[in-house]
Scaffold this motif. Structure first.
Motif, PDB file in Angstrom:
ATOM      1  N   ALA C 351       0.832  -1.195   0.000  1.00  0.00           N
ATOM      2  CA  ALA C 351       0.000   0.000   0.000  1.00  0.00           C
ATOM      3  C   ALA C 351       0.867   1.247   0.000  1.00  0.00           C
ATOM      4  O   ALA C 351       0.611   2.215  -0.721  1.00  0.00           O
ATOM      5  CB  ALA C 351      -0.926  -0.012   1.212  1.00  0.00           C
ATOM      6  N   VAL C 352       1.913   1.220   0.833  1.00  0.00           N
ATOM      7  CA  VAL C 352       2.797   2.387   0.918  1.00  0.00           C
ATOM      8  C   VAL C 352       3.427   2.660  -0.439  1.00  0.00           C
ATOM      9  O   VAL C 352       3.463   3.796  -0.917  1.00  0.00           O
ATOM     10  CB  VAL C 352       3.891   2.163   1.984  1.00  0.00           C
ATOM     11  N   VAL C 353       3.914   1.591  -1.053  1.00  0.00           N
ATOM     12  CA  VAL C 353       4.569   1.777  -2.356  1.00  0.00           C
ATOM     13  C   VAL C 353       3.579   2.332  -3.372  1.00  0.00           C
ATOM     14  O   VAL C 353       3.901   3.224  -4.163  1.00  0.00           O
ATOM     15  CB  VAL C 353       5.156   0.430  -2.842  1.00  0.00           C
ATOM     16  N   ALA C 354       2.347   1.792  -3.346  1.00  0.00           N
ATOM     17  CA  ALA C 354       1.357   2.268  -4.310  1.00  0.00           C
ATOM     18  C   ALA C 354       1.089   3.760  -4.125  1.00  0.00           C
ATOM     19  O   ALA C 354       1.070   4.542  -5.087  1.00  0.00           O
ATOM     20  CB  ALA C 354       0.064   1.474  -4.152  1.00  0.00           C
ATOM     21  N   SER C 355       0.896   4.159  -2.866  1.00  0.00           N
ATOM     22  CA  SER C 355       0.616   5.579  -2.621  1.00  0.00           C
ATOM     23  C   SER C 355       1.808   6.436  -3.026  1.00  0.00           C
ATOM     24  O   SER C 355       1.636   7.507  -3.620  1.00  0.00           O
ATOM     25  CB  SER C 355       0.313   5.804  -1.142  1.00  0.00           C
ATOM     26  N   LEU C 356       3.001   5.960  -2.708  1.00  0.00           N
ATOM     27  CA  LEU C 356       4.207   6.698  -3.082  1.00  0.00           C
ATOM     28  C   LEU C 356       4.234   6.918  -4.590  1.00  0.00           C
ATOM     29  O   LEU C 356       4.494   8.007  -5.095  1.00  0.00           O
ATOM     30  CB  LEU C 356       5.425   5.886  -2.641  1.00  0.00           C
ATOM     31  N   GLY C 357       3.899   5.831  -5.309  1.00  0.00           N
ATOM     32  CA  GLY C 357       3.892   5.926  -6.759  1.00  0.00           C
ATOM     33  C   GLY C 357       2.897   6.962  -7.253  1.00  0.00           C
ATOM     34  O   GLY C 357       3.192   7.788  -8.128  1.00  0.00           O
ATOM     35  N   ARG C 358       1.719   6.926  -6.645  1.00  0.00           N
ATOM     36  CA  ARG C 358       0.687   7.889  -7.038  1.00  0.00           C
ATOM     37  C   ARG C 358       1.168   9.314  -6.847  1.00  0.00           C
ATOM     38  O   ARG C 358       1.019  10.178  -7.704  1.00  0.00           O
ATOM     39  CB  ARG C 358      -0.566   7.659  -6.186  1.00  0.00           C
ATOM     40  N   LEU C 359       1.763   9.561  -5.682  1.00  0.00           N
ATOM     41  CA  LEU C 359       2.238  10.912  -5.392  1.00  0.00           C
ATOM     42  C   LEU C 359       3.347  11.330  -6.349  1.00  0.00           C
ATOM     43  O   LEU C 359       3.387  12.472  -6.804  1.00  0.00           O
ATOM     44  CB  LEU C 359       2.745  11.006  -3.949  1.00  0.00           C
ATOM     45  N   ALA C 360       4.249  10.378  -6.626  1.00  0.00           N
ATOM     46  CA  ALA C 360       5.345  10.713  -7.526  1.00  0.00           C
ATOM     47  C   ALA C 360       4.807  11.097  -8.897  1.00  0.00           C
ATOM     48  O   ALA C 360       5.257  12.064  -9.517  1.00  0.00           O
ATOM     49  CB  ALA C 360       6.309   9.533  -7.636  1.00  0.00           C
ATOM     50  N   LEU C 361       3.799  10.351  -9.340  1.00  0.00           N
ATOM     51  CA  LEU C 361       3.171  10.650 -10.629  1.00  0.00           C
ATOM     52  C   LEU C 361       2.542  12.043 -10.609  1.00  0.00           C
ATOM     53  O   LEU C 361       2.741  12.849 -11.524  1.00  0.00           O
ATOM     54  CB  LEU C 361       2.091   9.599 -10.897  1.00  0.00           C
ATOM     55  N   ALA C 362       1.785  12.305  -9.530  1.00  0.00           N
ATOM     56  CA  ALA C 362       1.112  13.602  -9.424  1.00  0.00           C
ATOM     57  C   ALA C 362       2.155  14.714  -9.379  1.00  0.00           C
ATOM     58  O   ALA C 362       1.995  15.770  -9.982  1.00  0.00           O
ATOM     59  CB  ALA C 362       0.242  13.630  -8.174  1.00  0.00           C
ATOM     60  N   TYR C 363       3.237  14.483  -8.652  1.00  0.00           N
ATOM     61  CA  TYR C 363       4.306  15.473  -8.535  1.00  0.00           C
ATOM     62  C   TYR C 363       4.896  15.773  -9.904  1.00  0.00           C
ATOM     63  O   TYR C 363       5.077  16.932 -10.289  1.00  0.00           O
ATOM     64  CB  TYR C 363       5.374  14.925  -7.592  1.00  0.00           C
ATOM     65  N   GLY C 364       5.177  14.685 -10.640  1.00  0.00           N
ATOM     66  CA  GLY C 364       5.743  14.879 -11.971  1.00  0.00           C
ATOM     67  C   GLY C 364       4.794  15.674 -12.854  1.00  0.00           C
ATOM     68  O   GLY C 364       5.202  16.624 -13.543  1.00  0.00           O
ATOM     69  N   ALA C 365       3.502  15.304 -12.803  1.00  0.00           N
ATOM     70  CA  ALA C 365       2.526  16.015 -13.625  1.00  0.00           C
ATOM     71  C   ALA C 365       2.460  17.481 -13.219  1.00  0.00           C
ATOM     72  O   ALA C 365       2.400  18.385 -14.064  1.00  0.00           O
ATOM     73  CB  ALA C 365       1.159  15.359 -13.493  1.00  0.00           C
ATOM     74  N   ALA C 366       2.492  17.732 -11.901  1.00  0.00           N
ATOM     75  CA  ALA C 366       2.417  19.113 -11.424  1.00  0.00           C
ATOM     76  C   ALA C 366       3.600  19.909 -11.943  1.00  0.00           C
ATOM     77  O   ALA C 366       3.445  21.016 -12.469  1.00  0.00           O
ATOM     78  CB  ALA C 366       2.386  19.140  -9.897  1.00  0.00           C
ATOM     79  N   LEU C 367       4.805  19.351 -11.812  1.00  0.00           N
ATOM     80  CA  LEU C 367       5.981  20.055 -12.306  1.00  0.00           C
ATOM     81  C   LEU C 367       5.853  20.333 -13.795  1.00  0.00           C
ATOM     82  O   LEU C 367       6.198  21.408 -14.279  1.00  0.00           O
ATOM     83  CB  LEU C 367       7.241  19.223 -12.053  1.00  0.00           C
ATOM     84  N   ALA C 368       5.328  19.312 -14.507  1.00  0.00           N
ATOM     85  CA  ALA C 368       5.251  19.448 -15.955  1.00  0.00           C
ATOM     86  C   ALA C 368       4.425  20.651 -16.379  1.00  0.00           C
ATOM     87  O   ALA C 368       4.730  21.283 -17.385  1.00  0.00           O
ATOM     88  CB  ALA C 368       4.681  18.175 -16.564  1.00  0.00           C
ATOM     89  N   TRP C 369       3.385  20.975 -15.607  1.00  0.00           N
ATOM     90  CA  TRP C 369       2.626  22.137 -16.052  1.00  0.00           C
ATOM     91  C   TRP C 369       2.974  23.411 -15.304  1.00  0.00           C
ATOM     92  O   TRP C 369       2.906  24.507 -15.872  1.00  0.00           O
ATOM     93  CB  TRP C 369       1.118  21.863 -16.011  1.00  0.00           C
ATOM     94  N   THR C 370       3.386  23.309 -14.036  1.00  0.00           N
ATOM     95  CA  THR C 370       3.632  24.545 -13.295  1.00  0.00           C
ATOM     96  C   THR C 370       4.883  25.270 -13.768  1.00  0.00           C
ATOM     97  O   THR C 370       4.916  26.497 -13.815  1.00  0.00           O
ATOM     98  CB  THR C 370       3.757  24.286 -11.779  1.00  0.00           C
ATOM     99  N   ILE C 371       5.928  24.530 -14.130  1.00  0.00           N
ATOM    100  CA  ILE C 371       7.151  25.225 -14.521  1.00  0.00           C
ATOM    101  C   ILE C 371       6.949  26.055 -15.790  1.00  0.00           C
ATOM    102  O   ILE C 371       7.276  27.242 -15.817  1.00  0.00           O
ATOM    103  CB  ILE C 371       8.334  24.246 -14.671  1.00  0.00           C
ATOM    104  N   PRO C 372       6.381  25.483 -16.841  1.00  0.00           N
ATOM    105  CA  PRO C 372       6.157  26.326 -18.022  1.00  0.00           C
ATOM    106  C   PRO C 372       5.205  27.485 -17.750  1.00  0.00           C
ATOM    107  O   PRO C 372       5.466  28.611 -18.181  1.00  0.00           O
ATOM    108  CB  PRO C 372       5.539  25.363 -19.046  1.00  0.00           C
ATOM    109  N   VAL C 373       4.133  27.205 -17.012  1.00  0.00           N
ATOM    110  CA  VAL C 373       3.176  28.278 -16.748  1.00  0.00           C
ATOM    111  C   VAL C 373       3.841  29.385 -15.938  1.00  0.00           C
ATOM    112  O   VAL C 373       3.666  30.576 -16.216  1.00  0.00           O
ATOM    113  CB  VAL C 373       1.925  27.736 -16.009  1.00  0.00           C
TER     114      VAL C 373
END
Lengths: 253, 174, 566
Positions: C351-373
């Motif tokens: 469960a921990v690994v799954a949640s970690l993965g989810r957060l990492a994905l969300a983090y990556g997605a967030a960076l992907a749009w926040t930096i250019p914006v």
């Protein structure tokens, strides 16, 4: 010279710091007296411990050995009879000039009416009348130091200690302020009874002081105590003045 | 502009008042003392060396001292005036009195105090700025306002509350 | 926004008139609006109570830690740990605890909600107080000592004013965080535990359950308006006022009047007349208090032994309580580990690994749009003038309020593949994290000195080179600060996001620590130990990430870029 007890007696005061098992001596065997109506300047090269000495006299620090007696008793920092003026002014930015000057009186539970009128008196005496409700950020450096001086004097101190009070000011402001301090000093109605000032400027010491304590580089020792007998007001362009400056200079290097 | 009875100099037009907005009383008096110490007259270069301040910083102080009538500037030489000799020998309170009479005559100062007197209530910072801006431009208006407050307070003719930003008149204590 | 004070008054009057007209024409909607207003008041009052508690705690704790070195060495690490604990993990059990200890009265629920919000605000503010006091200039402290300023006067005149700028700043941040938890806790209370209390969060939850989009929008809208109102009429004026307490950097510089902060916010109403009236009215009260306090003070001063005894008693009491709490905790933990492990405990690591993965994905997605914006916003002054207020408004909506919307959206998009719960959890985590990143990155880019940008232009640095040499190094410190906060928010969001109920259905992810925690709380059967273990696992992961990931990166970054981070 009356046979009165000196206001301040420094007896063989020494200060050392211990770090990693080694001893660093900052002050060594300092002894001198301060009497009424003395204006004493302590000069010495940077790092000679003169600021440390002043802090010990005021009670912010304690000597490792030896003793410092004020009016016959060991010094206490909160003693209102010793006051201090700081190099960096040390004003409270969120208090007005009036509130800053009243601070010590407030701490000693002086009633409001009395401290207000005392503070206003001294604010006027240092030339800041009109600025009572101003905040420190609205003041120039010289004015801030005047607040510091008023704050110290309002306590009716017997001994006024000053730690390089003019070194943060530009030359013109500093000179102007020195003269005004001398004016205050010559008025016997205004305290203090004695002034002890630390400075790195020999010029300044010769300009202001009756007695100059010359200190050596670290560890700070008293090299000599000179009595300056030039009449006031002193002119820095006169050859006698130069003479004194040269002599003191040769003592401290 | 007529010679005012209190100064040796004729009153200067507004634009020249800029110097006094950046300079403090202590500096002006310090300059006068420094010139006095070398005999009452010296060239700018000497004074600059004496007080260890470069010309950039000294310039506005000299201008201000000249404006107030304490110093005469002629071909790079600074001479102190009778007025400044008077000031040098005065005590702190007397100095204020002397400077008060000078400041009171400065046109822009007069203008604002008249405005306050007519209004019969404290003036807001905005109002005063508005009145000055017309003559000196927005950029300098701030500086002038600060100078007004500073000198006004020093000579005890002005009371300013920086919290509520209200300017009002007061009577000097001496 | 260039409204002057004069323009505000007619605008306000106009709005009031409009409201009255609408109310008269359509009483039903007026009633609805009235109800919403009342709910808003309820929620806001909870926030205020929690905030006041946090202030009192933070000032006491921070001052104690800062003034007493030995105490500080021991209080600050505790605070550190407390800050890393994801709060929502505790909420369901805390809710039940307070509810039952109040014999089933709704007051218990209120206390639980307020307590939760308190924990989201208090540590941060306490740190602010601590930092403000430890950076107090030495000369001010010496002056205070020399002039005899001690004890209460020292606190009143020195310590407290020195903390005000940090207090106000941290308070603003804490409130933003606090809204998130307010909504989340009202949610949870309304949810499976059915302990609903009136408030905007519960309103939004109810609308979500019923699938009523219109009401949903109304609820979210009201929340946004409340946040904005508070921001305009409370926080902005407060931060302008707190400028007065800011320390100057230099000692002997030239005199200067107040600078730009006053200028920019000059249009805000400051009510000088009201304030002077108030201070005139309050003055006799204050005088009376001072006069009454003086004899007590004098007594205190002349009896130092009494003061010392009181202080000892204080300290002893505190230590006793602390030891008791710690001992109880340790015993409880031992009990858990000695007994047989609950059946589902084996799923925790996955469960921990799954949640970690989810957060990492969300983090990556967030960076992907926040930096250019962020880059776009910063390099286009006109765009930023338009975009910034809009972004601030959107960002002020707590992610928790948007759950129903996000869930509905997920069902729409990936419902066919049965992935709606996963997608929703991902989106919610994204929403919780992205604003911290965006605003920090913008601040980091803005702090790049203008002449550096110009120099880059002159030297023809474009595209990737510009990014690599100029922008990315500039934003690194703020990016790191923002990332740490974002991940903290992400963990908390996951706890609620991995298990949501909407329109009568429960959506949950296959594996996730948030899911486990929620499941352990709501499943009704005795899952106490599972809950404890899952929460512990979460805490351990967060602390480990902190120490092994963030701290070293910060250290390396601050050495490499030679800047102070946080």
């Amino acid at each position: 010279m009356t046979d009165v007890r000196p206001i301040l007696e420094v007896r063989h005061a020494s200060r050392s710091y211990f770090e990693n098992g080694k001893e660093f001596r900052v002050l060594e065997d300092i002894s001198f007296d301060v009497r009424e109506r003395d204006f004493i300047c302590v000069v010495g090269p940077s790092g000679c411990g003169k600021s440390t000495l002043l802090r010990e006299i005021v009670g912010l620090d304690r000597p490792t050995s030896g003793e410092i007696l004020f009016e016959g008793r060991p010094v206490r920092a909160e003693n209102p009879r010793i006051s201090m003026v700081f190099q960096s002014f040390a004003l409270f930015p969120w208090l007005t000039v009036l509130e800053n000057v009243e601070l010590g009186l407030e701490a000693h539970k002086v009633p409001e009416e009395e401290r207000r009128s005392k503070a206003k008196n001294y604010i006027d005496a240092v030339g800041l009348a009109g600025f009572e409700n101003a905040y420190p950020r609205e003041l120039s450096g010289g004015m801030k130091q005047r607040v510091g001086i008023a704050r110290a004097l309002v306590m009716d101190p017997v001994l006024l200690c000053m730690d390089e009070p003019f070194s943060a000011l530009d030359a013109l402001t500093a000179q102007n302020l020195r003269d005004e301090i001398l004016q205050l000093w010559t008025n016997p109605e205004i305290p203090p009874s004695a002034v002890l000032m630390v400075t790195h400027s020999i010029d300044e010491a010769v300009y202001l002081a009756d007695r100059i304590i010359a200190m050596s580089p670290r560890p700070g020792r008293i090299v000599k105590i000179e009595v300056v007998d030039l009449p006031r007001p002193r002119n820095r362009k006169e050859p006698e003045f130069y003479g004194w400056v040269d002599e003191i200079y040769s003592l401290i290097v | 502009m007529p010679n005012s009875p209190h100064t040796d100099e004729p009153s200067k037009p507004l634009a020249d008042m800029h110097p006094i907005s950046k300079v403090s009383v202590g500096q002006i008096l310090g300059l006068v003392e420094a010139i006095d110490e070398v005999g009452g007259s010296a060239d700018v270069a000497t004074i600059s060396q004496e007080v260890e301040m470069d010309i950039d910083r000294l310039g506005p102080i000299i201008d201000a001292a000249e404006l107030l009538g304490f110093v005469k500037v002629e071909e790079g030489d600074l001479t102190i005036t009778d007025l400044s000799r008077k000031v040098l020998h005065a005590n702190i309170r007397e100095r204020k009195k002397i400077i008060r009479e000078i400041i009171d005559d400065v046109p822009i100062f007069r203008q604002v105090t008249d405005m306050a007197r007519k209004a019969g209530r404290p003036l807001s910072r905005e109002e005063v700025l508005g009145a000055i801006t017309g003559q000196v431009g927005t950029h300098q208006a701030e500086d002038f306002f600060n100078a007004l407050v500073y000198w006004g307070r020093y000579v005890e003719l002005v009371h300013y509350d920086s919290e509520s930003e209200q300017l009002s008149l007061r009577a000097p204590s001496t | 926004m260039a409204l002057t004070r004069k323009q505000l008054r007619p605008l306000a009057l106009g709005l009031v008139a409009l409201a009255v007209v609408v109310a008269l024409l359509d009483p039903a909607s007026a009633l609805e609006a009235g109800t919403l207003a009342v709910l808003a008041v309820y929620s806001t009052i909870r926030m205020f109570l929690a905030f006041v508690l946090s202030l009192v705690f933070a000032i006491a704790y921070g001052t104690a830690a800062a003034t007493n070195k030995r105490l500080g060495e021991f209080l600050i690490p505790i605070l550190d740990i407390l800050q890393s604990v994801p709060i929502l993990g505790f909420f369901p059990p805390a809710l039940l605890f307070f509810y039952y200890s109040m014999n089933g009265s709704p007051v218990g629920v209120e206390i639980a909600i307020i307590f939760l919000i308190f924990t989201s605000m208090a540590w941060n503010i306490a740190f602010g107080v601590y930092e403000a006091l430890t950076t107090l200039p030495a000369d001010l402290q010496e002056a205070a000592t020399v002039f005899g300023v001690r004890d209460w006067l020292r606190f009143r005149r020195l310590f407290f004013p020195a903390t005000i700028p940090r207090l106000v700043y941290n308070a603003m941040l804490s409130w933003t965080v606090g809204w998130f938890y307010l909504v989340a806790s009202e949610y949870i209370a309304s949810g499976p535990l059915s302990l609903s209390r009136p408030g905007l969060g519960s309103y939004i939850y109810a609308a979500g359950q019923a699938g009523d989009v219109g009401t949903l929008v109304l609820g979210i809208g009201t929340l946004t308006i409340v946040v904005l109102l508070l921001d305009t009429f409370l926080w902005r004026p407060l931060s302008v006022w707190s400028e007065r307490y800011r320390m100057e950097q230099t000692g002997g510089g030239e005199a200067r009047q107040q600078g730009s902060t006053y200028e920019r916010l000059r249009w805000l109403p400051r009510f000088p007349r009201v304030r002077s009236e108030l201070s005139k009215r309050l003055a006799p009260l204050i005088h009376g208090w001072n006069r009454a306090a003086t004899p007590l003070d004098r007594y205190y001063v002349s009896h130092p032994k009494l003061v010392r005894t009181v202080r000892w008693a204080d300290l002893t009491m505190f230590l006793v309580i602390l030891i008791f709490v710690v001992a109880a905790g340790i015993l409880g933990l031992i009990g858990v580990f000695l007994g047989p492990l609950p059946p589902l405990a084996g799923e925790i690591p996955a469960a921990v690994v799954a949640s970690l993965g989810r957060l990492a994905l969300a983090y990556g997605a967030a960076l992907a749009w926040t930096i250019p914006v962020a880059a776009w916003v910063v390099h286009n002054p006109r765009a930023s003038r338009l975009a910034t207020p809009v972004l601030e408004v959107i960002a002020s909506i707590p992610a928790t309020a948007l759950f129903p919307v996000i869930l509905a959206f997920s069902v729409l998009v990936v419902g066919a593949f049965g992935l709606e719960a996963e997608f929703a959890a991902f989106l919610i985590a994204l929403f919780a994290m992205q604003w911290y990143l965006l605003f920090n990155i913008i601040a980091g880019m803005r702090s790049l000195p203008g002449d550096m940008r110009e120099a880059a232009k002159v030297f023809g640095l474009h595209g990737w080179a510009y990014w690599k040499r100029v922008l990315l190094p500039a934003i690194t410190p703020s990016l790191l600060t923002g990332s740490i906060t974002a991940w903290g928010a992400g963990w908390n969001a996951l706890i609620v996001a991995e298990y949501i109920s909407y329109s009568g259905t429960v959506y949950h992810v296959g594996a996730g620590i948030g899911y486990l925690i929620a499941f352990a709380t709501y499943s009704g059967t005795d899952q106490g130990r599972l809950l404890l273990l899952s929460v512990l696992a979460l805490i351990v992961v967060v602390i480990v990430m902190n120490k092994l990931l963030w701290r070293p990166i910060i250290k390396r970054a601050s050495q490499r870029f030679r800047i102070e981070i946080q």
